[in-house]
Design an enzyme around this catalytic site. Sequence first.
Site, PDB file in Angstrom:
ATOM      1  N   CYS A   1      17.299 -47.138 -57.592  1.00 37.10           N
ATOM      2  CA  CYS A   1      18.117 -46.450 -58.583  1.00 37.10           C
ATOM      3  C   CYS A   1      19.575 -46.816 -58.399  1.00 37.10           C
ATOM      4  O   CYS A   1      20.376 -46.018 -57.902  1.00 37.10           O
ATOM      5  CB  CYS A   1      17.936 -44.947 -58.456  1.00 37.10           C
ATOM      6  SG  CYS A   1      16.248 -44.492 -58.749  1.00 37.10           S
TER       7      CYS A   1
ATOM      8  N   TYR B   1      19.145 -61.280 -41.652  1.00 36.45           N
ATOM      9  CA  TYR B   1      19.863 -60.134 -42.226  1.00 36.45           C
ATOM     10  C   TYR B   1      19.151 -59.559 -43.446  1.00 36.45           C
ATOM     11  O   TYR B   1      19.787 -59.100 -44.385  1.00 36.45           O
ATOM     12  CB  TYR B   1      21.325 -60.539 -42.543  1.00 36.45           C
ATOM     13  CG  TYR B   1      22.001 -61.164 -41.345  1.00 36.45           C
ATOM     14  CD1 TYR B   1      22.244 -60.408 -40.206  1.00 36.45           C
ATOM     15  CD2 TYR B   1      22.333 -62.515 -41.317  1.00 36.45           C
ATOM     16  CE1 TYR B   1      22.810 -60.983 -39.076  1.00 36.45           C
ATOM     17  CE2 TYR B   1      22.903 -63.094 -40.189  1.00 36.45           C
ATOM     18  CZ  TYR B   1      23.135 -62.324 -39.081  1.00 36.45           C
ATOM     19  OH  TYR B   1      23.691 -62.893 -37.961  1.00 36.45           O
TER      20      TYR B   1
HETATM   21  C1  LIG Z   1      26.448 -62.285 -35.791  1.00 35.51           C
HETATM   22  C2  LIG Z   1      26.837 -62.930 -34.544  1.00 35.51           C
HETATM   23  C3  LIG Z   1      26.289 -64.159 -34.194  1.00 35.51           C
HETATM   24  C4  LIG Z   1      25.342 -64.917 -35.072  1.00 35.51           C
HETATM   25  O1  LIG Z   1      25.929 -65.319 -36.270  1.00 35.51           O
HETATM   26  P1  LIG Z   1      25.093 -66.211 -37.298  1.00 35.51           P
HETATM   27  O2  LIG Z   1      26.048 -66.426 -38.406  1.00 35.51           O
HETATM   28  O3  LIG Z   1      23.919 -65.415 -37.701  1.00 35.51           O
HETATM   29  O4  LIG Z   1      24.749 -67.466 -36.604  1.00 35.51           O
HETATM   30  C5  LIG Z   1      26.637 -64.693 -32.972  1.00 35.51           C
HETATM   31  N1  LIG Z   1      27.493 -64.058 -32.146  1.00 35.51           N
HETATM   32  C6  LIG Z   1      28.037 -62.875 -32.452  1.00 35.51           C
HETATM   33  C7  LIG Z   1      28.936 -62.217 -31.501  1.00 35.51           C
HETATM   34  C8  LIG Z   1      27.747 -62.274 -33.656  1.00 35.51           C
HETATM   35  O5  LIG Z   1      28.304 -61.114 -33.966  1.00 35.51           O
END
Ligand SMILES: *Cc1c(COP(=O)(O)O)cnc(C)c1O
Length: 454
Positions: free
Chosen positions: A377, A406
């Site tokens: 919604c 994600y």
């Molecule tokens: C999110 C994150 C990653 C991974 O990032 P990607 O873009 O998914 O490769 C690596 N290190 C830290 C500290 C993060 O917050």
Amino acid sequence: MTTVLSLSVDPALDRRAPNQQIWPLTATVTEAGHLAIGGCDVVDLVARFGSPLYILDETTVRAACQQYQASLARLYPQAPHRVLYASKAWSCLAVCALVAQEGLYIDAVSAGELLTAVEAGVPGDRIYFHGNNKSHDELRYALELGVTVVADNWHDLQGLRELAGDRRPRVMLRVTPGIECHTHEYIRTGHLDSKFGFDPNEMPAVLEFAAQRNWEVVGLHAHIGSQIFELQAHRDIAEALVSWYRQGRETYGLPFTELNVGGGLGIRYTEADDPPTIAEWVEAVVTGLGKAWEGSGLPWPTLVCEPGRSLIGPACVTAYTVGSQKTVPGVRTYIAVDGGMSDNPRPITYQSRYSALLANRPTATAATVVTVAGKHCESGDVLLRDVLLPAPASGDILVVASTGAYNYSMASHYNRLPKIAAVLVNQGEANLILRRETPADLLRQDCLPDRLRG
Ligand SMILES: *Cc1c(COP(=O)(O)O)cnc(C)c1O
């Protein structure tokens, strides 16, 4: 719009970078004219496991892990390397166990992600613990497990001092590198105005504090953001850290041996996306490190990186069943599917774009422009805006590509939709890795005070 699907491949021989493919490496069309992933007919998978369904291709995950490992071994022979899987991209037992089997370490950001890694069989000395607001309970748990704690701020350093007791924590220090890059504002972390890491101005005090502790302070960390296509930003990381690395070792006598350059390599969601390969990304990081370290007299560090999206994102597709339609004359046609922002919140959060096809007729001519909406919604609950598809009809199985990162990890119960199931596919076999929730599961944590009982 319909992407050419590859023939099935031997993973050992596959040289294509998963993050440059929209569809998993094993995507193919069966004799029945259906989409298959990992040797499994997607229409059959939906009949067997229900809809919507995350379908994770083991070959593609393994290929991405192997490309990081092989590129580092080839391009950085000077010192050891470690590839960490940023488990926030998709944290569950099977995914942690799978990447651990490929020799990867795990990066976790909460007690829940730590527990998941541990229960998947990953030992504490192969886990790194991140986060900009670790609770004392989480720090205590991390210390018990013996994981490497990436200290993000003074709150972490003081927490470690209070809680370490007789333990000698293994610690890294996260620095905000002050590197700008082009990606969505919400997933940029390297610029100075970021909630993550120590401001460079604080570093002398941080190094001094760390040097006064009897801790194993192993090195520095920086992460500049996510879904990044430019290599320059990643080439610059070592340069941004080298002076602190030198000061830590030479001025404060810290036993630095590790340099953690984070993750962030982008993936191809649509034809318009053009990310570098995993090997090109590693080459950029190593080149930057070479330049920064050259002539410094510093020993080569263990090079640590922590990709999430590029390891798991391209390996998964989400299959939905098409239901209702609505045509707004002269404006657009909405096709509604049986999931939406609860299983994939990226379009509504980041205006992310995706690619899709119909699993029951993947090669049919895509001649109709439609907008694929979810069932929530919320008018913004749109998975794909203005995409070409072969006139979807009720009952068609619509498959969205590159949903491994994600999606499940950011899923919600909005509108009290149960979380959907996930299967791991490989060579014609499909194993359930996440059971589908039921509406009854949603009530498990609900409490009804007596005075409200009718
Ligand atoms: C999110 C994150 C990653 C991974 O990032 P990607 O873009 O998914 O490769 C690596 N290190 C830290 C500290 C993060 O917050």
